[in-house]
Write an enzyme that holds these catalytic residues in place. Structure first.
Site, mmCIF file in Angstrom:
data_model
loop_
_atom_site.group_PDB
_atom_site.id
_atom_site.type_symbol
_atom_site.label_atom_id
_atom_site.label_comp_id
_atom_site.label_asym_id
_atom_site.label_seq_id
_atom_site.Cartn_x
_atom_site.Cartn_y
_atom_site.Cartn_z
ATOM 1 N N SER A 174 -11.194 23.714 26.696
ATOM 2 C CA SER A 174 -10.819 23.991 25.300
ATOM 3 C C SER A 174 -11.252 25.387 24.880
ATOM 4 C CB SER A 174 -11.498 22.958 24.393
ATOM 5 O OG SER A 174 -11.430 23.344 23.050
ATOM 6 N N ALA A 175 -10.471 26.010 23.996
ATOM 7 C CA ALA A 175 -10.844 27.313 23.445
ATOM 8 C C ALA A 175 -11.897 27.179 22.343
ATOM 9 C CB ALA A 175 -9.601 27.988 22.865
ATOM 10 N N THR A 220 -7.258 17.544 15.725
ATOM 11 C CA THR A 220 -7.930 18.552 14.912
ATOM 12 C C THR A 220 -6.998 19.712 14.568
ATOM 13 O OG1 THR A 220 -8.816 19.211 17.021
ATOM 14 C CG2 THR A 220 -10.372 18.244 15.470
ATOM 15 N N ASP A 226 -6.976 19.601 27.453
ATOM 16 C CA ASP A 226 -7.243 20.421 26.280
ATOM 17 C C ASP A 226 -7.841 19.478 25.211
ATOM 18 O OD1 ASP A 226 -6.894 22.630 24.388
ATOM 19 O OD2 ASP A 226 -5.272 21.408 23.560
ATOM 20 N N LEU A 227 -8.520 20.029 24.218
ATOM 21 C CA LEU A 227 -9.122 19.151 23.201
ATOM 22 C C LEU A 227 -8.246 19.021 21.947
ATOM 23 C CD1 LEU A 227 -11.618 17.485 22.189
ATOM 24 C CD2 LEU A 227 -12.420 19.612 21.176
ATOM 25 N N ASP A 228 -8.199 20.135 21.187
ATOM 26 C CA ASP A 228 -7.505 20.102 19.888
ATOM 27 C C ASP A 228 -6.009 19.851 20.092
ATOM 28 O OD1 ASP A 228 -9.787 20.699 18.359
ATOM 29 O OD2 ASP A 228 -9.573 22.830 18.765
ATOM 30 N N LYS A 242 -2.310 27.858 17.945
ATOM 31 C CA LYS A 242 -2.832 26.742 18.746
ATOM 32 C C LYS A 242 -3.330 27.251 20.090
ATOM 33 C CE LYS A 242 -0.111 22.983 16.765
ATOM 34 N NZ LYS A 242 0.927 21.972 17.031
ATOM 35 N N GLU A 288 -1.845 19.843 27.774
ATOM 36 C CA GLU A 288 -1.947 20.904 26.757
ATOM 37 C C GLU A 288 -0.931 20.738 25.633
ATOM 38 O OE1 GLU A 288 -2.886 23.538 25.231
ATOM 39 O OE2 GLU A 288 -4.597 24.187 26.368
ATOM 40 N N ASP A 289 -1.315 21.110 24.410
ATOM 41 C CA ASP A 289 -0.371 21.062 23.286
ATOM 42 C C ASP A 289 0.070 22.445 22.823
ATOM 43 O OD1 ASP A 289 -2.915 21.740 22.121
ATOM 44 O OD2 ASP A 289 -2.050 21.266 20.162
ATOM 45 N N LYS A 311 -7.183 31.639 26.342
ATOM 46 C CA LYS A 311 -5.834 31.276 26.765
ATOM 47 C C LYS A 311 -4.862 32.274 26.115
ATOM 48 C CE LYS A 311 -7.168 26.372 26.467
ATOM 49 N NZ LYS A 311 -7.045 25.125 25.684
HETATM 50 P P1 B16 Z 1 -13.004 27.049 17.110
HETATM 51 P P2 B16 Z 1 -8.058 23.876 22.058
HETATM 52 C C1 B16 Z 1 -8.428 25.650 20.088
HETATM 53 O O1 B16 Z 1 -8.798 24.464 20.753
HETATM 54 C C2 B16 Z 1 -7.501 25.388 18.921
HETATM 55 O O2 B16 Z 1 -6.240 24.933 19.392
HETATM 56 C C3 B16 Z 1 -7.296 26.641 18.126
HETATM 57 O O3 B16 Z 1 -6.459 26.379 17.022
HETATM 58 C C4 B16 Z 1 -8.661 27.174 17.671
HETATM 59 O O4 B16 Z 1 -8.511 28.393 16.973
HETATM 60 C C5 B16 Z 1 -9.538 27.395 18.899
HETATM 61 O O5 B16 Z 1 -9.677 26.176 19.611
HETATM 62 C C6 B16 Z 1 -10.923 27.895 18.541
HETATM 63 O O6 B16 Z 1 -11.579 26.870 17.849
HETATM 64 O O7 B16 Z 1 -12.743 27.842 15.881
HETATM 65 O O8 B16 Z 1 -13.412 25.621 16.860
HETATM 66 O O9 B16 Z 1 -13.922 27.763 18.082
HETATM 67 O O10 B16 Z 1 -6.692 23.493 21.617
HETATM 68 O O11 B16 Z 1 -8.107 24.930 23.134
HETATM 69 O O12 B16 Z 1 -8.927 22.657 22.389
HETATM 70 MG MG MG Z 2 -4.877 22.423 21.869
#
Ligand code: B16
Ligand code: MG
Length: 220
Positions: A115-116, A18, A10-12, A46, A170-171, A146
């Site tokens: 990542s989302a 972030t 996962d990224l964030d 998240k 994953e977090d 997710k």
């Molecule tokens: P964006 P991940 C997710 O990334 C974040 O955890 C989540 O808080 C955020 O709303 C989502 O990406 C969408 O991000 O607005 O940059 O498209 O944890 O799946 O890497």
């Molecule tokens: Mg994350």
């Protein structure tokens, strides 16, 4: 031959912190609507998409907005978020991410990002990790967020590894659920109280030693 052949990150909140900037940007939006939320509520945001995050915040406070305002708020949140991460560089890689990546690649594992976020690629570029991954699947590639497993299944397909031979870091609760729904081993990065459905949980990568990675690679 090791049983495990690929690792999906996962990224964030896993590769880069972030999550705190997403929280800050969403809080600004909530406050502009006369609402607020805390770190505990934020766990639900998240890993979920931008659209779903705004739906959740509005639902918590019983706020209705027009379609136009909904789109304007999404746009404002992303502008605020991008302003917060504008100066991000390699120093914001979370501790030991690069050590774990190097170990896995040294042990013939494929590595991907799942990542989302629609901002995943520019962020990976800023922190100088984009070229370290064999595949990046993000919010611009998937239609189901997710906890749906789509993002991880697509990542597994792109690295040419069967889902049951993959491990996910994953977090987020939603991300752990997505990994399990994909039939993958789920390693939580964060608090065991929050990431109850994970197969293993570590506070961060500094707690994951090479012996553990070796053991996971050889898990049947
Ligand atoms: P964006 P991940 C997710 O990334 C974040 O955890 C989540 O808080 C955020 O709303 C989502 O990406 C969408 O991000 O607005 O940059 O498209 O944890 O799946 O890497
Ligand atoms: Mg994350």
């Amino acid at each position: 031959m090791p049983h495990i052949k690929g690792f999906i990150f996962d990224l964030d909140g896993v590769i880069v912190d972030t999550a705190k900037y997403h929280f800050e940007a969403w809080q600004r939006i909530a406050r502009s609507l006369g609402a607020d939320f805390d770190h505990k509520d934020n766990e639900q945001l998240k890993g979920v998409s931008r659209v779903r995050s705004l739906e959740l915040i509005l639902n918590w406070h019983n706020i209705q907005v027009s379609k136009e305002d909904f789109i304007r708020l999404l746009d404002q949140k992303n502008k605020d978020y991008l302003a917060l991460i504008t100066d991000m560089d390699a120093s914001e890689q979370l501790p030991d991410v690069s050590r774990v990546l190097a170990f896995l690649k040294g042990h013939h594992q494929k590595v991907a990002v799942g990542s989302a976020s629609k901002n995943a690629r520019p962020i990976l570029e800023k922190i100088q990790l984009l070229n370290q991954f064999d595949a990046v699947v993000d919010g611009t590639n998937v239609t189901k967020a997710k906890p749906d497993p789509e993002v991880f299944l697509q990542a597994a397909e792109q690295i040419g590894v069967g889902a049951d031979h993959c491990v996910v870091f994953e977090d987020a609760q939603a991300g752990i659920q997505a990994a399990k729904a994909a039939g993958m081993i789920a390693i939580g990065i964060g608090s065991a109280d929050v990431l109850k459905e994970a197969d293993h949980v570590f506070a961060n990568f500094t707690e994951i030693d090479n012996a553990f990675l070796n053991q996971i690679i050889n898990t049947k």
